[in-house]
Design a protein around this motif. Structure first.
Motif: not given
Length: 298
Positions: A203-214
């Motif tokens: 979940g933490l990895l997913a948050v960071l990946v999504v935020a990086s592209g936001s």
């Protein structure tokens, strides 16, 4: 663009204590329902859960500056995420106190107690969920604007709750509890910890990946966490202590239990639980610390 300064350390501690307390309560209810042999540990979680949530609520009142203003959260139910959170915490604490009173008076367990635990379990889930919803509605901080935060907060709350129960089991063992009962409970908690910590890491990895592209502001928040001013706390406190150590212990204990040898790993459960709780605190601090606000354009 600058770091938000509205929510500080006391809010982070409230998020942590609320999540850990509600998670401990929910995991205790689950233990009590799935196997009555772990009733002694379930009762401990039923006691500790509301106590931790109440401590978090007290810290939040202190953060208000004027604690007597808390009643405003009740005046317009549903008008904001914070108002919903106030009601969730209050209802959880009231029902938790009723549940605790029944346990302390050793009333006969039956349909009413099961119904009460199930209902308050729903409120416990809400207590874990609402901080993620609360940060998610702050549009001025793009890093927080993702539906993944509520999910991650729930998983992190459950994993912290497991750590609280592991610590309680260890205290029982040191104070003369039955070694076989403690070992059996630790085997169950190790499996739960392995699954939840693994999900928390994903979940933490997913948050960071999504935020990086936001967008640039959200990406800057991620950079602040992983390679900037908060990198040491993120990698050492959250990833190293909070995820890797408990994951390694829980997987080893789980596999050892399959071979009948979990006993040698039981004493290390305290270390894993403490590390997980340290990581849980750092996670809440990280969410708030990385809150870079979008610049206001006149």
């Amino acid at each position: 663009m600058g770091l938000q300064s509205t929510w500080g350390p006391l809010v982070a501690w409230d998020f942590f204590l609320g999540g850990a307390g509600a998670g401990a309560y929910l995991m205790a209810v689950w233990l009590g329902w799935t196997d009555r042999r772990h009733g002694w540990l379930a009762r401990t979680g039923i006691v500790l859960g509301p106590v931790l949530v109440a401590l978090g609520a007290l810290l939040l009142l202190m953060d208000l500056g004027e604690p007597l203003r808390f009643w405003r959260g009740y005046s317009r139910p549903g008008s904001s995420v914070m108002s919903v959170g106030v009601w969730l915490v209050s209802l959880f604490l009231v029902l938790g106190a009723v549940h605790l009173a029944r346990q302390l008076r050793a009333w006969r367990e039956g349909v009413v107690l099961g119904w009460l635990a199930g209902l308050n379990g729903v409120f416990a889930l809400g207590v874990m969920l609402y901080p993620g919803l609360l940060v998610g509605v702050v549009k001025a901080v793009p890093f927080w604007n993702t539906p993944l935060w509520p999910v991650l907060f729930v998983v992190a709350g459950l994993s912290a709750g497991v750590a609280v129960l592991v610590g309680a089991a260890q205290l029982s063992r040191r104070s003369g509890g039955r070694p076989d009962a403690v070992e059996e409970a630790m085997g169950v908690l190790a499996r739960a910890m392995a699954v939840l910590v693994g999900l928390e890491a994903l979940g933490l990895l997913a948050v960071l990946v999504v935020a990086s592209g936001s967008g640039l502001t959200a990406a800057a928040s991620v950079a602040y966490l992983v390679s900037g001013g908060y990198a040491w706390a993120f990698w050492l406190g959250l990833v190293g202590l909070g995820l890797v150590v408990p994951l390694v212990w829980s997987v080893l204990a789980w596999s050892s239990r399959s071979g009948g040898g979990v006993g040698n790993l039981v004493p290390w459960g305290t270390v894993a639980a403490v590390c997980l709780l340290v990581g849980a605190v750092v996670l809440r601090y990280s969410v708030l610390a990385a809150g870079l606000a979008r610049p206001v354009i006149p």
